[in-house]
Design a protein around this motif. Structure first.
Motif, PDB file in Angstrom:
ATOM      1  N   LEU A   1      54.646  57.150  94.791  1.00 59.61           N
ATOM      2  CA  LEU A   1      53.973  55.996  94.194  1.00 59.61           C
ATOM      3  C   LEU A   1      54.740  54.707  94.470  1.00 59.61           C
ATOM      4  N   THR A   2      56.059  54.786  94.449  1.00 60.28           N
ATOM      5  CA  THR A   2      56.860  53.598  94.733  1.00 60.28           C
ATOM      6  C   THR A   2      56.657  53.126  96.169  1.00 60.28           C
ATOM      7  N   ILE A   3      56.685  54.062  97.112  1.00 58.06           N
ATOM      8  CA  ILE A   3      56.473  53.704  98.521  1.00 58.06           C
ATOM      9  C   ILE A   3      55.054  53.185  98.738  1.00 58.06           C
ATOM     10  N   THR A   4      54.078  53.826  98.098  1.00 55.11           N
ATOM     11  CA  THR A   4      52.688  53.386  98.236  1.00 55.11           C
ATOM     12  C   THR A   4      52.503  51.975  97.697  1.00 55.11           C
TER      13      THR A   4
ATOM     14  N   ALA B   1      44.344  54.610  89.315  1.00 59.53           N
ATOM     15  CA  ALA B   1      43.689  55.555  88.404  1.00 59.53           C
ATOM     16  C   ALA B   1      44.328  56.931  88.501  1.00 59.53           C
ATOM     17  N   TYR B   2      44.636  57.359  89.712  1.00 59.41           N
ATOM     18  CA  TYR B   2      45.254  58.666  89.899  1.00 59.41           C
ATOM     19  C   TYR B   2      46.635  58.717  89.254  1.00 59.41           C
ATOM     20  N   ALA B   3      47.426  57.679  89.448  1.00 56.90           N
ATOM     21  CA  ALA B   3      48.785  57.663  88.908  1.00 56.90           C
ATOM     22  C   ALA B   3      48.784  57.585  87.390  1.00 56.90           C
ATOM     23  N   VAL B   4      47.920  56.760  86.825  1.00 59.72           N
ATOM     24  CA  VAL B   4      47.879  56.593  85.369  1.00 59.72           C
ATOM     25  C   VAL B   4      47.390  57.864  84.687  1.00 59.72           C
ATOM     26  N   CYS B   5      46.357  58.500  85.233  1.00 57.46           N
ATOM     27  CA  CYS B   5      45.829  59.711  84.608  1.00 57.46           C
ATOM     28  C   CYS B   5      46.795  60.886  84.733  1.00 57.46           C
ATOM     29  N   LEU B   6      47.538  60.941  85.805  1.00 62.17           N
ATOM     30  CA  LEU B   6      48.466  62.051  86.017  1.00 62.17           C
ATOM     31  C   LEU B   6      49.778  61.870  85.259  1.00 62.17           C
ATOM     32  N   CYS B   7      50.107  60.650  84.894  1.00 63.48           N
ATOM     33  CA  CYS B   7      51.398  60.353  84.278  1.00 63.48           C
ATOM     34  C   CYS B   7      51.661  61.141  82.996  1.00 63.48           C
ATOM     35  N   PRO B   8      50.734  61.205  82.016  1.00 65.11           N
ATOM     36  CA  PRO B   8      51.047  61.963  80.788  1.00 65.11           C
ATOM     37  C   PRO B   8      51.383  63.424  81.045  1.00 65.11           C
ATOM     38  N   LEU B   9      50.667  64.084  81.950  1.00 63.93           N
ATOM     39  CA  LEU B   9      50.939  65.488  82.240  1.00 63.93           C
ATOM     40  C   LEU B   9      52.300  65.656  82.908  1.00 63.93           C
ATOM     41  N   MET B  10      52.639  64.782  83.845  1.00 60.45           N
ATOM     42  CA  MET B  10      53.923  64.880  84.519  1.00 60.45           C
ATOM     43  C   MET B  10      55.078  64.665  83.545  1.00 60.45           C
ATOM     44  N   VAL B  11      54.927  63.714  82.638  1.00 62.54           N
ATOM     45  CA  VAL B  11      55.980  63.460  81.649  1.00 62.54           C
ATOM     46  C   VAL B  11      56.094  64.633  80.682  1.00 62.54           C
ATOM     47  N   LEU B  12      54.957  65.208  80.273  1.00 63.11           N
ATOM     48  CA  LEU B  12      54.997  66.344  79.357  1.00 63.11           C
ATOM     49  C   LEU B  12      55.647  67.557  80.011  1.00 63.11           C
TER      50      LEU B  12
ATOM     51  N   SER C   1      63.221  67.344  89.986  1.00 69.07           N
ATOM     52  CA  SER C   1      63.095  66.966  91.401  1.00 69.07           C
ATOM     53  C   SER C   1      61.629  66.814  91.799  1.00 69.07           C
ATOM     54  N   LEU C   2      60.731  67.654  91.248  1.00 68.74           N
ATOM     55  CA  LEU C   2      59.306  67.491  91.511  1.00 68.74           C
ATOM     56  C   LEU C   2      58.793  66.175  90.954  1.00 68.74           C
ATOM     57  N   PHE C   3      59.229  65.821  89.779  1.00 70.62           N
ATOM     58  CA  PHE C   3      58.785  64.579  89.151  1.00 70.62           C
ATOM     59  C   PHE C   3      59.188  63.366  89.981  1.00 70.62           C
ATOM     60  N   ILE C   4      60.409  63.392  90.490  1.00 73.70           N
ATOM     61  CA  ILE C   4      60.886  62.252  91.273  1.00 73.70           C
ATOM     62  C   ILE C   4      60.349  62.291  92.697  1.00 73.70           C
ATOM     63  N   GLY C   5      60.403  63.473  93.318  1.00 72.94           N
ATOM     64  CA  GLY C   5      60.048  63.567  94.734  1.00 72.94           C
ATOM     65  C   GLY C   5      58.575  63.574  95.035  1.00 72.94           C
ATOM     66  N   THR C   6      57.748  64.069  94.091  1.00 77.43           N
ATOM     67  CA  THR C   6      56.307  64.160  94.356  1.00 77.43           C
ATOM     68  C   THR C   6      55.472  63.218  93.497  1.00 77.43           C
ATOM     69  N   TYR C   7      56.111  62.446  92.633  1.00 74.57           N
ATOM     70  CA  TYR C   7      55.358  61.502  91.801  1.00 74.57           C
ATOM     71  C   TYR C   7      55.941  60.096  91.881  1.00 74.57           C
TER      72      TYR C   7
END
Length: 385
Positions: free
Chosen positions: A228-231, A328-339, A218-224
């Motif tokens: 990003l989709t709305i933005t 830049a923020y979304a791309v750099c944060l993506c690997p950590l969120m997926v892990l 839920s954190l992955f979908i609701g806070t990431y």
């Protein structure tokens, strides 16, 4: 090292496997776990990680303070976009100064030395700046779409909304202690000459139960994903508004300027009448005076429309750099969120823990890169003006 039956029963069953995984590989010699114990697989590389993390902390801190200094020096904080960027800077500074060093220490050490309170607080502190930055970028996108759609509407109150991002970020991160387990084993292990050979072990670990998978998902979908989709949608709509060169933006800017400078227009009208009267007196022709007045009015209107066009170009440049920051923020944060999402789905053992920890060290460093990238993009944005 082995645990006695009495000691093993004192440990919750769901954490016993994790305790044995952490203790596996210790030599049967006296160990004082109240002191930091470096993980064996980081023995040859920990200095490299300390160096690159320290470099990121120092450079990003200096860059963020320089960004805030520039915004305040030139009174740019009155613009809601720059005010929101200050909120991002505050989140970045807290992240790199108060979270990143402890996060690296926890990853490099095999024992916990920070006590029970910090065991429950560290996951909250790790997530709050991430949520604040994500919601702030969403507010920037919404504010800009509102501005470009109709510049006559009032801007979003940046200060109130910035406080709201911190409040909601705290509320989102508060459930973390529920899924965190702290163990304090002051003395355990085999006896040797009547003494315990392992002392003062503290452990802080995530309780990877079934319900935490739902929470992480839920954190992955609701806070990431959702923000990003709305933005992205808002920036696409804003870009469409900017493409309409003769649409609402230029007209609204022209009308707004005409309304705000009504007194100046009246003075200009009097001046044009004086010019026309002077020309009439010199040449004795009323038609010439009328032509001069019309020419002056056309020149004034042309000047204002040119200003509106320049504002469109300025908004396009602002739009471009804000999109760069979010990307830049979304791309750099993506690997950590997926892990983090994947970690709750597979079992961590002694054999694969070294690979997981090494991956976390690298991905966390990448996730903190926007703290340096954002001020650099801001500097490029201001220099391009």
């Amino acid at each position: 090292m082995q645990l006695s039956s009495h000691e093993s029963t004192a440990i919750p069953h769901q954490q016993l496997r994790d305790v044995m995984r952490i203790l596996n590989g210790y030599e049967n010699e006296t160990e004082d776990f109240s002191q930091p114990q470096l993980k064996k697989y980081f023995a040859d590389s920990y200095l490299l990680f300390v160096f690159i993390y320290s470099l990121l902390i120092v450079s990003s801190t200096v860059a963020n303070f320089a960004m805030v200094f520039h915004i305040i020096k030139y009174d740019m904080h009155k613009d809601p976009t720059c005010a929101f960027l200050i909120n991002v800077v505050i989140a970045n500074v807290i992240h790199v100064l108060f979270v990143l060093p402890f996060t690296l220490a926890v990853l490099l050490m095999r024992n916990w030395i920070f006590g029970q309170f910090f065991c429950y607080c560290l996951p909250i502190l790790q997530d709050i700046p991430i949520h604040v930055s994500m919601m702030t970028y969403l507010l920037i996108a919404g504010d800009r779409y509102r501005l470009l759609n109709d510049p006559r509407k009032p801007r979003i109150p940046a200060f109130v909304c910035a406080l709201g991002t911190w409040f909601f970020a705290v509320c989102i991160a508060l459930p973390h202690p529920i899924y965190t387990t702290y163990l304090d084993l002051p003395s355990f292990g085999d006896t040797e000459q009547g003494k315990r050979i392992h002392r003062g072990l503290q452990m802080c670990m995530s309780n990877l139960a079934d319900d935490i998978q739902e929470y992480i998902r839920s954190l992955f979908i609701g806070t990431y994903i959702a923000p990003l989709t709305i933005t992205a949608y808002l920036y696409v709509k804003s870009g469409q508004e900017l493409q309409r060169q003769e649409g609402p933006l230029a007209v609204a800017v022209f009308e707004s300027r005409a309304k705000d400078s009504a007194s100046y227009s009246r003075q200009g009208s009097n001046t044009s009448n004086e010019i026309a009267l002077s020309i009439h007196r010199k040449r004795g022709s009323e038609s010439v005076g009328t032509s001069a007045t019309a020419a002056f009015s056309n020149l004034s209107a042309s000047y204002d429309l040119d200003d509106a066009e320049l504002d469109v170009q300025k908004e396009k440049r602002t739009q471009k750099y804000l999109i760069f920051m979010v990307t830049a923020y979304a791309v750099c944060l993506c690997p950590l969120m997926v892990l983090r999402l994947a970690r709750s789905a597979f079992q961590e053992t002694y054999d694969n823990s070294s690979h997981i920890d090494m991956t976390f060290v690298l991905f966390i460093w990448v996730a903190f890169l926007p703290a340096l990238i954002t001020p650099c993009l801001y500097a490029s944005w201001q220099m391009s003006r």
